[in-house]
Scaffold this motif. Structure first.
Motif, PDB file in Angstrom:
ATOM      1  N   GLU A  67      11.160   2.483  99.067  1.00 13.61           N
ATOM      2  CA  GLU A  67      12.566   2.243 100.062  1.00 13.61           C
ATOM      3  C   GLU A  67      13.465   1.616  99.382  1.00 13.61           C
ATOM      4  O   GLU A  67      14.728   2.119  99.576  1.00 13.61           O
ATOM      5  CB  GLU A  67      11.558   0.896 101.161  1.00 13.61           C
ATOM      6  N   SER A 123      10.936 -17.194 107.822  1.00 10.94           N
ATOM      7  CA  SER A 123      10.381 -16.234 108.956  1.00 10.94           C
ATOM      8  C   SER A 123      11.542 -15.404 109.534  1.00 10.94           C
ATOM      9  O   SER A 123      10.926 -14.165 109.578  1.00 10.94           O
ATOM     10  CB  SER A 123       9.508 -17.055 110.022  1.00 10.94           C
ATOM     11  N   LYS A 126      12.319 -12.423 106.602  1.00 11.16           N
ATOM     12  CA  LYS A 126      11.325 -11.713 106.332  1.00 11.16           C
ATOM     13  C   LYS A 126      11.598 -10.349 106.192  1.00 11.16           C
ATOM     14  O   LYS A 126      11.316  -9.395 105.669  1.00 11.16           O
ATOM     15  CB  LYS A 126      10.003 -12.151 106.514  1.00 11.16           C
ATOM     16  N   ASN A 127      11.816 -10.164 107.632  1.00 12.76           N
ATOM     17  CA  ASN A 127      12.051  -8.534 108.114  1.00 12.76           C
ATOM     18  C   ASN A 127      13.279  -8.034 107.613  1.00 12.76           C
ATOM     19  O   ASN A 127      13.230  -6.901 106.896  1.00 12.76           O
ATOM     20  CB  ASN A 127      12.343  -8.413 109.568  1.00 12.76           C
ATOM     21  N   GLU A 128      14.425  -8.968 107.409  1.00 15.75           N
ATOM     22  CA  GLU A 128      15.772  -8.307 106.562  1.00 15.75           C
ATOM     23  C   GLU A 128      15.375  -8.004 105.237  1.00 15.75           C
ATOM     24  O   GLU A 128      15.663  -6.840 104.921  1.00 15.75           O
ATOM     25  CB  GLU A 128      16.684  -9.420 106.939  1.00 15.75           C
ATOM     26  N   SER A 130      12.295  -7.161 103.896  1.00 13.86           N
ATOM     27  CA  SER A 130      11.410  -5.781 103.992  1.00 13.86           C
ATOM     28  C   SER A 130      12.300  -4.820 104.213  1.00 13.86           C
ATOM     29  O   SER A 130      11.829  -3.598 103.706  1.00 13.86           O
ATOM     30  CB  SER A 130      10.319  -6.109 104.887  1.00 13.86           C
ATOM     31  N   ASP A 131      13.307  -4.722 105.001  1.00 15.36           N
ATOM     32  CA  ASP A 131      14.076  -3.508 104.936  1.00 15.36           C
ATOM     33  C   ASP A 131      14.733  -3.157 103.745  1.00 15.36           C
ATOM     34  O   ASP A 131      14.737  -2.107 103.596  1.00 15.36           O
ATOM     35  CB  ASP A 131      15.319  -3.837 106.097  1.00 15.36           C
ATOM     36  N   ASN A 135       9.982  -8.972  99.264  1.00 12.98           N
ATOM     37  CA  ASN A 135       9.208  -9.845  99.995  1.00 12.98           C
ATOM     38  C   ASN A 135       9.894 -11.193  99.728  1.00 12.98           C
ATOM     39  O   ASN A 135      10.305 -11.486  98.682  1.00 12.98           O
ATOM     40  CB  ASN A 135       7.873  -9.653  99.270  1.00 12.98           C
TER      41      ASN A 135
END
Length: 168
Positions: A67, A123, A126-128, A130-131, A135
């Motif tokens: 990715e 928290s 984390k998604n930002e 992972s995009d 990590n």
């Protein structure tokens, strides 16, 4: 070289066999700095609108390398950690502004809630991360600075509290 040139003759001397090599550091990237370059506005019940500056550090590790390569390398011949971290810092500061607004912590109590702010930021981000194929491991708020006027008002309020009620 001569053989390679002769073998590439059927392909107009351009070899169809090309390779690209990417080096990705997979170790934990510690002590990456973040900070607000401009003050962040915050509503405070005691002082009204307050401008704060904040700084701290975070750590991350590369997760999904496929990715990451597809997102960042693209047409760029070279991509470094600095390029990536510049983009991450902008996202972190934006998320910090949202986090402080959502938590509604009064300016007087910000210093006592660095851990809570850090956990919420970790928290939320984390998604930002992972995009980007990363990590996020830790996020720490080192310091939140208030404007001098607010600090003076806080000092005055504290000194009045130390004196006590003058009517008594």
């Amino acid at each position: 070289p001569i053989l390679r040139t002769l073998m590439s003759w059927p392909y107009a001397f351009n070899s169809p066999f090309k390779a690209e090599v990417y080096f990705i550091k997979t170790t934990e990237q510690l002590d990456r700095k973040w900070g607000t370059s401009n003050p962040v506005m915050m509503r405070d019940p005691d002082f009204g609108t307050v401008r704060l500056r904040a700084r701290g550090n975070y750590s991350y590790k590369v997760g999904a390398t496929a990715e990451m390569i597809s997102k960042f390398v693209g047409a760029a011949p070279e991509f470094t950690c600095e390029n990536l971290e510049d983009q991450l810092r902008v996202k972190l500061i934006s998320a910090f502004s949202d986090c402080v607004a959502e938590l509604k912590i009064p300016a007087l109590d910000l210093a006592a809630n660095y851990d809570e702010i850090g956990k919420k930021m970790c928290s939320a981000m984390k998604n930002e991360f992972s995009d980007f194929g990363l990590n996020l491991l830790t996020f720490t708020v080192e310091n939140i600075t208030l404007p001098e006027e607010v600090e003076k008002a806080m000092d005055e309020r504290a000194s009045m509290g130390a004196v006590g009620n003058l009517n008594d």
